[in-house]
Design a protein around this motif. Structure first.
Motif, PDB file in Angstrom:
ATOM      1  N   LEU A 184       0.806  -1.076  -0.347  1.00  0.00           N
ATOM      2  CA  LEU A 184       0.018   0.126  -0.156  1.00  0.00           C
ATOM      3  C   LEU A 184       0.878   1.154  -0.090  1.00  0.00           C
ATOM      4  N   LEU A 185       1.943   0.952   1.358  1.00  0.00           N
ATOM      5  CA  LEU A 185       2.891   2.682   0.887  1.00  0.00           C
ATOM      6  C   LEU A 185       3.299   2.699  -0.477  1.00  0.00           C
ATOM      7  N   GLY A 186       3.906   0.999  -0.911  1.00  0.00           N
ATOM      8  CA  GLY A 186       4.764   0.924  -1.867  1.00  0.00           C
ATOM      9  C   GLY A 186       4.160   2.315  -2.986  1.00  0.00           C
ATOM     10  N   VAL A 187       2.696   1.773  -3.757  1.00  0.00           N
ATOM     11  CA  VAL A 187       2.299   1.716  -4.268  1.00  0.00           C
ATOM     12  C   VAL A 187       1.757   3.538  -4.193  1.00  0.00           C
ATOM     13  N   PHE A 188       1.551   4.110  -3.085  1.00  0.00           N
ATOM     14  CA  PHE A 188       1.360   5.536  -2.781  1.00  0.00           C
ATOM     15  C   PHE A 188       3.469   5.907  -3.004  1.00  0.00           C
ATOM     16  N   GLY A 189       4.519   5.478  -3.426  1.00  0.00           N
ATOM     17  CA  GLY A 189       6.020   5.758  -3.134  1.00  0.00           C
ATOM     18  C   GLY A 189       6.006   6.698  -3.008  1.00  0.00           C
ATOM     19  N   VAL A 190       6.308   7.668  -4.669  1.00  0.00           N
ATOM     20  CA  VAL A 190       6.296   8.501  -5.178  1.00  0.00           C
ATOM     21  C   VAL A 190       5.508   9.892  -4.329  1.00  0.00           C
ATOM     22  N   PRO A 191       4.095   9.858  -4.327  1.00  0.00           N
ATOM     23  CA  PRO A 191       3.981  11.008  -3.420  1.00  0.00           C
ATOM     24  C   PRO A 191       4.752  11.467  -2.103  1.00  0.00           C
ATOM     25  N   TRP A 192       4.926   9.950  -2.037  1.00  0.00           N
ATOM     26  CA  TRP A 192       5.814  10.320  -1.168  1.00  0.00           C
ATOM     27  C   TRP A 192       6.590  10.914  -0.900  1.00  0.00           C
ATOM     28  N   GLU A 193       7.588  11.118  -1.915  1.00  0.00           N
ATOM     29  CA  GLU A 193       8.764  11.447  -2.423  1.00  0.00           C
ATOM     30  C   GLU A 193       8.687  13.246  -1.795  1.00  0.00           C
ATOM     31  N   LEU A 194       7.425  14.245  -1.712  1.00  0.00           N
ATOM     32  CA  LEU A 194       7.127  15.684  -2.094  1.00  0.00           C
ATOM     33  C   LEU A 194       6.990  15.604  -0.244  1.00  0.00           C
ATOM     34  N   VAL A 195       6.925  14.627   0.435  1.00  0.00           N
ATOM     35  CA  VAL A 195       6.844  15.165   2.289  1.00  0.00           C
ATOM     36  C   VAL A 195       8.237  14.366   2.673  1.00  0.00           C
ATOM     37  N   LEU A 196       8.588  13.539   2.584  1.00  0.00           N
ATOM     38  CA  LEU A 196       9.752  12.939   3.217  1.00  0.00           C
ATOM     39  C   LEU A 196      10.884  13.326   1.935  1.00  0.00           C
ATOM     40  N   ASN A 197      12.129  13.013   2.997  1.00  0.00           N
ATOM     41  CA  ASN A 197      13.570  12.778   1.741  1.00  0.00           C
ATOM     42  C   ASN A 197      14.037  10.856   2.387  1.00  0.00           C
ATOM     43  N   THR A 198      15.419  10.941   1.315  1.00  0.00           N
ATOM     44  CA  THR A 198      15.270   9.563   1.309  1.00  0.00           C
ATOM     45  C   THR A 198      15.944   9.178   3.047  1.00  0.00           C
ATOM     46  N   ASP A 199      16.769  10.128   3.792  1.00  0.00           N
ATOM     47  CA  ASP A 199      16.955   9.073   5.296  1.00  0.00           C
ATOM     48  C   ASP A 199      15.500   9.046   5.555  1.00  0.00           C
ATOM     49  N   ALA A 200      14.716  10.349   5.810  1.00  0.00           N
ATOM     50  CA  ALA A 200      13.287  10.269   6.281  1.00  0.00           C
ATOM     51  C   ALA A 200      12.942   8.727   5.827  1.00  0.00           C
ATOM     52  N   TYR A 201      11.816   8.065   4.633  1.00  0.00           N
ATOM     53  CA  TYR A 201      11.678   7.466   3.983  1.00  0.00           C
ATOM     54  C   TYR A 201      12.024   6.022   4.275  1.00  0.00           C
ATOM     55  N   TYR A 202      13.376   5.902   4.314  1.00  0.00           N
ATOM     56  CA  TYR A 202      14.433   3.967   4.776  1.00  0.00           C
ATOM     57  C   TYR A 202      14.687   3.997   5.943  1.00  0.00           C
ATOM     58  N   PHE A 203      14.892   5.034   6.794  1.00  0.00           N
ATOM     59  CA  PHE A 203      15.670   5.124   8.392  1.00  0.00           C
ATOM     60  C   PHE A 203      14.520   5.472   9.248  1.00  0.00           C
ATOM     61  N   GLY A 204      13.474   6.076   8.948  1.00  0.00           N
ATOM     62  CA  GLY A 204      11.932   6.225   9.943  1.00  0.00           C
ATOM     63  C   GLY A 204      10.893   5.474  10.022  1.00  0.00           C
ATOM     64  N   LEU A 205      10.920   5.327   8.022  1.00  0.00           N
ATOM     65  CA  LEU A 205       9.009   4.269   7.690  1.00  0.00           C
ATOM     66  C   LEU A 205       9.568   3.178   7.664  1.00  0.00           C
ATOM     67  N   LEU A 206      10.981   2.872   6.758  1.00  0.00           N
ATOM     68  CA  LEU A 206      11.004   1.171   6.351  1.00  0.00           C
ATOM     69  C   LEU A 206      11.021   0.257   8.112  1.00  0.00           C
ATOM     70  N   PRO A 207      12.174   0.802   8.669  1.00  0.00           N
ATOM     71  CA  PRO A 207      11.944  -0.248  10.011  1.00  0.00           C
ATOM     72  C   PRO A 207      10.882  -0.208  10.703  1.00  0.00           C
ATOM     73  N   VAL A 208       9.709   0.344  11.041  1.00  0.00           N
ATOM     74  CA  VAL A 208       8.368   0.422  11.242  1.00  0.00           C
ATOM     75  C   VAL A 208       7.423  -0.300  10.607  1.00  0.00           C
ATOM     76  N   VAL A 209       7.482  -0.236   9.229  1.00  0.00           N
ATOM     77  CA  VAL A 209       7.139  -0.632   8.028  1.00  0.00           C
ATOM     78  C   VAL A 209       6.820  -2.538   8.352  1.00  0.00           C
ATOM     79  N   ASN A 210       8.825  -2.778   8.467  1.00  0.00           N
ATOM     80  CA  ASN A 210       8.882  -3.722   8.573  1.00  0.00           C
ATOM     81  C   ASN A 210       8.626  -5.124   9.897  1.00  0.00           C
ATOM     82  N   GLU A 211       8.705  -4.194  10.177  1.00  0.00           N
ATOM     83  CA  GLU A 211       7.836  -4.757  12.012  1.00  0.00           C
ATOM     84  C   GLU A 211       6.482  -5.345  11.584  1.00  0.00           C
ATOM     85  N   ILE A 212       6.070  -4.685  11.433  1.00  0.00           N
ATOM     86  CA  ILE A 212       4.167  -4.809  11.213  1.00  0.00           C
ATOM     87  C   ILE A 212       3.500  -5.933  10.171  1.00  0.00           C
TER      88      ILE A 212
END
Length: 432
Positions: free
Chosen positions: A332-360
């Motif tokens: 679901l988040l991948g489908v909206f991955g491009v719009p995420w670029e407008l509000v999250l930078n690369t560090d925030a996307y991979y270091f902030g979002l990825l670990p939480v999604v992985n755990e879920i």
């Protein structure tokens, strides 16, 4: 308690990374340290968290350092410039061919994984051609950005390195299933570029005739001629091919492969120890910066994982999410991955979002690799639409374009291409 503190840490890290007021090293280090102290952990526990996190990312940090130095030496030696210049010469005068050549040039120029280099190589050379043919410079930037995005999946590029650091998997190993996706994506981009070029040709045909057009030669920024001998060029090509082959086959750790490649490239292109160290010094700032960010990310993830905060967040979020959403959250988040670029930078996307999604999604059977692929493939094409990308601002400056118009022109085509690439990855069995 751990969930609240963990969410506060992630929010603080993401806010710090987005603000641009402090470096990623600071943002990834201080919030988890403060959070761990508030949660009641002492120096011995925090030391253990730090050591465990550092151990996971050390190979990735080493790979980044040597990869940046290797590609920097290859770039300075002029390895990629002849290919790009050849493409430019071959496509002049034909709008569709120029569009296709632009897409290929963007991919080739991004072989070193550095966005700034990509745009420095391509924009000054291509912009005069676009102006001469009255093509839109925003089309040029769109095609360069998508091409660079596809090749941004390389293991030495930023996103995959960050993702590898988060899940503790070697970046070269993580990359191998993506090779087929990149190959298909490159073909798709060529077709996409030809289609957009055709529409651009129709648009230009409707424009009023110009009374006088500057020639390409009048506008073109001349490229410096290469001084390398054919023998040195042949050696550089052989070294590059050998390094790529070793990475694909996985015969040695990626960091060691790049170190060997660098050790071969330096004496071929630079005479004497002093010149070789000077060549390293030119690219050392970028290498050290990226290495430091990856190591700081290791400390952040070590604290978040070792303290149990990630698990607590995932467990609580899993209870709140609908049953149909939690197992497929990464898609679901991948489908909206491009719009995420407008509000999250690369560090925030991979270091902030990825670990939480992985755990879920992990309790539902999704592998960490699948989570990375879903988030990355859905997001990577939009890398250079993000206002947080310094390389994009460089491209805008070189071409005299506006960020807002670039986003309006490119967002939907990038998003559509991204969704098509996700579908290709699904058909190729990348998600498992």
């Amino acid at each position: 308690m751990l969930t609240v503190i963990g969410l506060a840490i992630i929010a603080a890290v993401v806010a710090a990374l987005l603000s641009g007021r402090i470096s990623p090293v600071v943002g990834l280090t201080l919030p988890p340290l403060v959070g761990a102290l508030i949660a009641g952990f002492g120096a011995p526990e925090i030391t253990g968290f730090f050591s465990a996190g550092l151990a996971k990312v050390a190979p990735v940090a080493a790979m980044f350092i040597f990869a940046i130095l290797f590609f920097g030496a290859m770039q300075d030696a002029g390895l990629f410039r002849p290919l790009i210049n050849f493409l430019i010469r071959m496509t002049r005068g034909n709008v569709i061919a120029v569009a296709v050549g632009t897409s290929i040039a963007g991919m080739l120029a991004h072989l070193d994984g550095a966005g700034a280099t990509t745009f420095l190589l391509t924009v000054p050379a291509l912009a005069p051609v676009y102006l001469r043919l009255r093509m839109s410079l925003y089309l040029m930037l769109l095609l360069l950005a998508i091409g660079a995005g596809i090749f941004n999946m390389m293991p030495w590029a930023g996103p995959l390195g960050r993702a590898a650091a988060v899940i503790g998997v070697d970046s070269a190993e993580l990359w191998r299933p993506l090779i087929a996706v990149q190959g298909v994506g490159a073909v798709m981009l060529v077709v996409f570029a030809a289609t957009l070029g055709w529409f651009e040709q129709l648009r230009i045909a409707r424009l009023p005739l110009q009374t006088k057009a500057a020639t390409v030669e009048e506008n073109e920024e001349k490229q410096p001629a290469l001084s390398l001998s054919p023998v040195k060029i042949a050696f550089n090509v052989a070294i590059f091919i050998a390094v790529m082959a070793a990475l694909i086959m996985g015969v040695l750790p990626a960091a060691y492969v790049f170190l060997i490649g660098l050790s071969l490239a330096l004496p071929v292109n630079y005479a004497g120890a002093k010149a070789q160290m000077a060549a390293i010094a030119v690219h050392a700032p970028n290498a050290i910066t990226m290495g430091a960010i990856i190591l700081a990310a290791g400390s952040f993830l070590g604290v978040m994982d070792g303290s149990g905060m990630l698990s607590a967040i995932a467990n609580d979020a899993g209870h709140l999410l609908p049953d149909a959403v939690a197992p497929n959250l990464h898609f679901l988040l991948g489908v909206f991955g491009v719009p995420w670029e407008l509000v999250l930078n690369t560090d925030a996307y991979y270091f902030g979002l990825l670990p939480v999604v992985n755990e879920i999604v992990a309790p539902h059977g999704a592998s960490p690799e699948s989570v990375v692929y879903a988030l990355m493939i859905g997001n990577i094409v939009g890398t250079f639409i993000s206002p947080f990308s310094p390389a994009l601002w460089l491209a805008l400056g070189l071409s005299g374009l506006e960020m807002g118009r670039h986003i309006r022109y490119s967002l939907l085509p990038m998003w559509a291409f991204s969704l098509a690439l996700m579908a290709v990855a699904g058909l190729l069995g990348v998600f498992h």
